[in-house]
Design an enzyme around this catalytic site. Structure first.
Site, mmCIF file in Angstrom:
data_model
loop_
_atom_site.group_PDB
_atom_site.id
_atom_site.type_symbol
_atom_site.label_atom_id
_atom_site.label_comp_id
_atom_site.label_asym_id
_atom_site.label_seq_id
_atom_site.Cartn_x
_atom_site.Cartn_y
_atom_site.Cartn_z
ATOM 1 N N TRP A 179 -2.212 13.075 1.687
ATOM 2 C CA TRP A 179 -2.386 11.594 1.349
ATOM 3 C C TRP A 179 -2.933 10.729 2.420
ATOM 4 O O TRP A 179 -3.499 11.554 3.433
ATOM 5 C CB TRP A 179 -0.833 10.919 1.102
ATOM 6 C CG TRP A 179 -0.974 9.954 0.120
ATOM 7 C CD1 TRP A 179 -0.737 8.603 0.154
ATOM 8 C CD2 TRP A 179 -0.776 10.043 -1.320
ATOM 9 N NE1 TRP A 179 -0.910 8.157 -0.935
ATOM 10 C CE2 TRP A 179 -0.814 8.808 -2.032
ATOM 11 C CE3 TRP A 179 -0.644 11.349 -2.315
ATOM 12 C CZ2 TRP A 179 -1.016 8.869 -3.265
ATOM 13 C CZ3 TRP A 179 -0.968 10.972 -3.578
ATOM 14 C CH2 TRP A 179 -0.773 9.748 -4.062
ATOM 15 N N ASP A 180 -3.085 9.522 2.559
ATOM 16 C CA ASP A 180 -3.800 8.874 3.538
ATOM 17 C C ASP A 180 -2.744 8.588 4.866
ATOM 18 O O ASP A 180 -3.574 8.262 5.661
ATOM 19 C CB ASP A 180 -4.479 7.409 3.135
ATOM 20 C CG ASP A 180 -3.438 6.485 2.615
ATOM 21 O OD1 ASP A 180 -2.207 6.835 2.612
ATOM 22 O OD2 ASP A 180 -3.931 5.167 2.318
ATOM 23 N N TRP A 181 -1.708 9.058 4.446
ATOM 24 C CA TRP A 181 -0.711 9.309 5.772
ATOM 25 C C TRP A 181 -0.443 10.411 5.994
ATOM 26 O O TRP A 181 0.332 11.077 6.867
ATOM 27 C CB TRP A 181 0.298 8.393 5.655
ATOM 28 C CG TRP A 181 0.614 8.044 4.363
ATOM 29 C CD1 TRP A 181 0.602 7.072 3.600
ATOM 30 C CD2 TRP A 181 1.322 9.230 3.785
ATOM 31 N NE1 TRP A 181 1.138 7.255 2.526
ATOM 32 C CE2 TRP A 181 1.863 8.474 2.476
ATOM 33 C CE3 TRP A 181 1.903 10.410 3.899
ATOM 34 C CZ2 TRP A 181 2.666 9.187 1.296
ATOM 35 C CZ3 TRP A 181 2.920 10.860 2.768
ATOM 36 C CH2 TRP A 181 2.964 10.302 1.664
ATOM 37 N N ASN B 142 3.482 4.624 -8.904
ATOM 38 C CA ASN B 142 2.856 3.834 -8.270
ATOM 39 C C ASN B 142 1.463 3.299 -8.438
ATOM 40 O O ASN B 142 0.608 4.340 -8.583
ATOM 41 C CB ASN B 142 2.995 4.237 -6.687
ATOM 42 C CG ASN B 142 2.358 3.757 -5.666
ATOM 43 O OD1 ASN B 142 2.745 2.678 -5.256
ATOM 44 N ND2 ASN B 142 1.089 4.292 -5.462
ATOM 45 N N GLU B 143 1.131 1.905 -8.585
ATOM 46 C CA GLU B 143 -0.372 1.728 -8.560
ATOM 47 C C GLU B 143 -1.049 2.067 -9.675
ATOM 48 O O GLU B 143 -2.413 1.767 -9.973
ATOM 49 C CB GLU B 143 -0.925 1.770 -7.331
ATOM 50 C CG GLU B 143 -0.243 1.222 -6.331
ATOM 51 C CD GLU B 143 -1.077 1.077 -4.925
ATOM 52 O OE1 GLU B 143 -1.909 2.145 -4.769
ATOM 53 O OE2 GLU B 143 -0.607 0.338 -3.987
ATOM 54 N N GLU C 297 4.527 -4.212 -1.046
ATOM 55 C CA GLU C 297 3.975 -3.397 -0.059
ATOM 56 C C GLU C 297 2.988 -4.264 0.716
ATOM 57 O O GLU C 297 2.025 -4.905 -0.064
ATOM 58 C CB GLU C 297 3.121 -2.188 -1.078
ATOM 59 C CG GLU C 297 3.701 -0.984 -1.269
ATOM 60 C CD GLU C 297 2.576 0.292 -1.454
ATOM 61 O OE1 GLU C 297 1.603 0.232 -1.171
ATOM 62 O OE2 GLU C 297 3.141 0.794 -2.263
HETATM 63 C C1 BMA Z 1 -0.554 2.062 -0.829
HETATM 64 C C2 BMA Z 1 0.441 3.194 -1.447
HETATM 65 C C3 BMA Z 1 0.128 4.388 -0.744
HETATM 66 C C4 BMA Z 1 -0.658 4.192 0.391
HETATM 67 C C5 BMA Z 1 -0.621 3.054 1.001
HETATM 68 C C6 BMA Z 1 -1.434 2.900 2.125
HETATM 69 O O1 BMA Z 1 -1.347 1.334 -1.947
HETATM 70 O O2 BMA Z 1 0.998 2.977 -2.613
HETATM 71 O O3 BMA Z 1 -0.665 5.092 -2.076
HETATM 72 O O4 BMA Z 1 -0.419 5.293 1.310
HETATM 73 O O5 BMA Z 1 -1.230 1.847 0.189
HETATM 74 O O6 BMA Z 1 -2.963 2.759 1.938
#
Ligand code: BMA
Length: 896
Positions: free
Chosen positions: A191-193, A460-461, A558
């Protein structure tokens, strides 16, 4: 154990445990062509843990191991165990092998016979193995297939029809493709983290159970606010019988209350359905006077009452007990009409509650490690100390352990639970949907009764992704839209509502426009609208210190900024100082968010003059800067959301009732949005969250036109009268205030009030801070709230200009003394300064523990901070090892 003894101790777990053969512990694992064979394995566990424990591979978290160890994911692995079974055990009518979690694709073989297979890590698998077992030694094998290969194969099959995107993650992730084709932790392919470690293994408990007539599989309890005097406890008890035989016997439910135990006994006489399952419902009315209501963190005690359900069959050979704890509370998600849009807020026991919280990613990238109670506890206790009342369990991870939900219930932390679908389109073949139904059934029945569970969200999203064409689905929109509705509405929502008798709170996505999305066929025209539902908001370009740039949504679920973990954490994954450069190959490798390091630097530049040479190393100073910028930006954004709870703007925005920052934790040492790093070290953000989420705060909104609005905000359930709000102006060069203005105010319960507005340039120049254009560089605002001279909120501050442009005076800050004050390991630290000192940061390099506050501003010459040590230590040792720093003794700032 004799039957008589069993009856005597009817309600203890002992009898039930006589019919369980626990298979946790030592197993054997081999690669299926015997490249690696007969290694010791631990269950619950996973292949990466086992290979590390056998010394075949080193620490997977070290260096570039996420890429170098990719060979593991392409192999198939077999787990073996021999188990001894007694004739008494095997004589029971029903004998099942139960895996609470299999990750993910496996065939299960007992004594050479295939008894079943698995394809979903979120399902509990139960295999009837009676006819395959013998008295004596039996061999159990679990053959796991490579999840990466299976995902690819499923993608190829699906693509003969049409492709389900995204096919692969961005290159920066170093991840694997097609994770959306399989029901496995979506972030296990990167993932991005986080890194890609697509594990396989038996990641939860495994055991064999035996019974004659029946066993309780799930107890799903729901508390209903019946009338002014009563709660109704609605309990669905799911019982099993493999052979679909009539189930008879007695069920006893026992509820503890403040006054007495309430017991109900009913006779069971029913026939299981085609799945071998029978559901029995019991309703109990409970006088409200008998129990205390359960409240979220900050609103009262989160009282839980023991609740046991026991089944005994007619000849008393079966005794099955499920124990739980129940809180009495009513939760609503209010979406009511406003002139423009709908509200979106939670009410608990009729009280509207501003949700202060964060998003949780998996506790660990290896799912078995995420079950570790100590780690779960550390995170949740930290969240609780930050006044957090809601955590979102994000949809790309796992449904967390029972312990996680038990503890959130105990701590009053509500849970926003995503179903595990994130940032992708998903298949809707019959077999896929059948698989999802199994998952929803198991997880909703397992989780719904926890008092902390507030809302379930479909994904999610994905609503936004579909509407905004993130994955090039626009040309074929109707197909993907149809799939979207089929998966989240027809399948997940329907099953969820069936289990919860239409009482559960469900939203289709996060972010979503809630009811508005529903009315637009579940995919709104603009799912990120501030007038409806929740939003996710990320800004990496605009000045984060300026509140004009933030939206004013109904609920921000978020938002966040990245920072770097501490140097000590970095040196657990590299020993090369050159890797500590922001421009190094290693840093690029660990930074998965596309353009992430550039964004990180851009954030710093709003704050500091970061000289070019800082690109060479991200030494302590650079790390410290990123943590300040992250903490400060998230603080400003959070306080902005909190300040918007009571007002509506002309464009209809406002009544903001939630702020869940991204993200609480980490799965490896890397640049990320977390407030607590992978090794459990608190970043400055974690400390600041204790203040920006405090029940009462004084804060400000600084606009581009330099208009400064001061807000007083309270989440308390009753008004606070006669508060003194002190708005002090300091010149950077002195601890003596330039001016103190005291206002006397009352703040209503659960409200935000604009108590004063300044034109900063006019005001500060009139106070002698300088000319209209220089005053803001010489002075700043310091805010505090007292009642009868006692502080009722954390102090706050406003920097009218960027720190890099302010005339800050060098301070000398030092630790004067450290003394132990309690046997529980609490130390007092006395700190002094000769000037105003900024972001004073304490670090305990050797001894693990946390400070009572950190990263603070000192306007007074002396300050006392407490250190809670997690290890044995002494005054002298801490004096030697605790370091203190502040903004001006960092070399980048002074540009030396
Ligand atoms: C959001 C989350 C993750 C992601 C985060 C940081 O959109 O739902 O998918 O890790 O941003 O980019």
């Amino acid at each position: 154990m004799s039957k008589l003894l069993c009856i005597i101790i009817l309600y203890s777990n002992l009898c039930a445990s006589t019919k369980i053969v626990n298979l946790n512990g030592e197993w054997i694992v081999s690669e299926d062509t015997n490249q690696y064979k007969n290694m010791k394995a631990t269950v619950p566990g996973g292949i990466y843990s086992d290979l590390m424990n056998n010394g075949i591979i080193g620490d997977i978290f070290y260096g570039n191991n996420d890429v170098e160890l990719k060979w593991i994911q392409n192999l198939n692995w077999v787990y073996y165990k021999n188990v001894s079974i007694s004739s008494e055990f095997l004589n029971q009518e029903n004998v099942n092998l139960i895996f609470e979690g299999l990750d993910t694709f496996s065939s299960i073989i007992v004594n050479g016979n295939k008894v079943g297979s698995s394809e979903n890590m979120f399902v509990q698998y139960i295999f009837d193995i009676k006819k395959y077992l013998n008295v004596g030694i039996n061999e159990i094998e679990v053959h796991f297939s490579s999840p990466v290969k299976v995902a690819k194969k499923l993608h190829e099959e699906q693509s003969k029809n049409y492709t389900i995107p995204p096919t692969c993650p961005p290159l920066e992730y170093n991840g694997e493709c097609h994770v959306n084709m399989i029901r496995k932790m979506q972030s296990s392919f990167a993932w991005d983290w986080g890194p890609s470690f697509p594990s396989v293994g038996i990641w939860k408990n495994v055991y064999i159970e035996a019974y004659n007539d029946s066993v309780i599989r799930y107890v799903v309890s729901d508390v209903i606010d019946k009338d002014t005097d009563h709660w109704t406890l609605n309990v669905d008890i799911y019982m099993a019988n493999n052979n679909k035989n009539q189930v008879t016997g007695r069920l006893k439910v026992d509820l503890e209350t403040n006054l007495m135990n309430i017991t109900k006994i009913i006779e069971v006489n029913g026939k299981p359905d085609e799945n071998g399952e029978i559901m029995i419902t019991i309703d109990m009315d409970i006088l409200k006077g008998y129990v205390n209501s359960w409240w979220p963190n900050g609103y009262g005690a989160s009282k839980l009452y023991n609740f046991d359900v026991t089944y005994v069959n007619e000849d008393k050979s079966d005794i099955s007990i499920k124990k739980s704890r129940i809180g009495f509370r009513k939760i609503e998600l209010v979406q009511e009409k406003l002139d423009l849009g709908l509200t979106f807020y939670f009410k608990v026991n009729d009280v509207p509650i501003f949700m202060k919280g964060t998003n949780e990613i998996p506790i660990d990238i290896l799912p078995e490690k995420g079950q570790n109670k100590t780690r779960v506890k550390q995170l949740l206790i930290a969240a609780h100390a930050s006044h957090i009342n809601m955590i979102r369990v994000w949809g790309g991870g796992v449904y967390e352990s029972d312990y996680f939900y038990e503890l959130t219930s105990e701590l009053g932390i509500l849970i926003w639970q995503d179903f595990m679908f994130a940032c992708a389109m998903y298949p809707t073949t019959d077999s896929y949907l059948k698989n999802v139904v199994e998952e929803v059934r198991h997880q909703v029945r397992r989780l719904y009764s926890h008092s902390s569970l507030a809302v379930f969200s479909g994904n999610n999203e994905n609503e936004g992704a579909l509407r905004q064409n993130w994955y090039n689905t626009a040309q074929n929109y109707s197909t993907y839209h149809e799939d979207y509705v089929k998966l989240y509405i027809t399948t997940i929502k329907s099953e969820f509502l069936r289990i919860t008798h239409n009482r559960g709170i469900f939203i289709t996505s996060s972010p979503t426009n809630g009811k508005k999305s529903d009315s637009e066929n579940y995919v709104a025209e603009n799912p990120g609208s501030s007038l409806y539902g929740d939003v996710h908001f990320y800004n990496y370009i605009l000045n984060p210190f300026n509140t004009n740039f933030y939206p004013t949504p109904r609920f921000s679920s978020e938002y966040g900024y990245q920072s770097l973990p501490s140097l000590q954490s970095w040196f657990t994954v590299t020993n090369n100082t050159e890797d500590t450069s922001i421009n190094s190959i290693f840093m690029n490798h660990r930074q998965h968010h596309p353009l992430g390091n550039l964004e990180l630097k851009a954030l710093l530049l709003y704050f500091f003059d970061v000289p070019e040479e800082s690109n060479k190393y991200f030494n302590e100073a650079f790390i410290y800067y990123t943590q300040i910028a992250q903490a400060f930006a998230v603080k400003i954004e959070t306080e902005h959301y909190r300040s918007c709870r009571s007002s509506l703007e002309e464009n209809g925005e406002g009544y903001t009732m939630g702020a869940l920052y991204w993200q609480l934790n980490d799965v490896w040492v890397a640049p990320s949005w977390s407030s607590i790093d992978y090794l459990g070290r608190w970043k400055m953000l974690q400390y600041h969250s204790m203040e920006f989420f405090a029940p009462v705060i004084v804060t400000s909104r600084l606009k581009v036109d330099r208009i400064l609005e001061i807000y007083l905000i309270s989440d308390l359930p009753s008004p606070l009268m006669n508060l003194t709000i002190s708005i002090t102006v300091y010149n950077w060069n002195s601890c003596q205030p330039v001016n103190v203005e005291n206002l006397t105010k009352t703040i209503e319960s659960g409200s935000s009030q604009n108590i004063k507005t300044y034109n900063t340039d006019d005001y500060l120049s009139a106070l002698g801070c300088g000319t209209l254009s220089s005053a803001r560089t010489n002075c700043f605002f310091y805010l505090s709230v007292t009642k009868n001279e006692v502080k009722v909120s954390p102090d706050n501050f406003v920097f009218p200009d960027a720190l890099k442009d302010s005339n800050i005076t060098t301070a000398h800050v030092k630790i004067d003394d450290i003394r132990k004050i309690s046997d529980a390991g609490v130390f007092i630290i006395e700190i002094s300064t000769d000037q105003i000192a900024l972001f004073v940061w304490l670090e305990s390099l050797d001894i693990r523990g946390n400070f009572s506050e950190n990263g603070f501003l000192m306007v007074q010459p002396k300050r006392v901070v407490f250190f809670n040590s997690e290890e044995q230590t002494s005054n002298d040792y801490l004096l030697k090892t605790i370091t203190i720093t502040h903004l001006l003794n960092q070399k980048y700032f002074t540009n030396e």
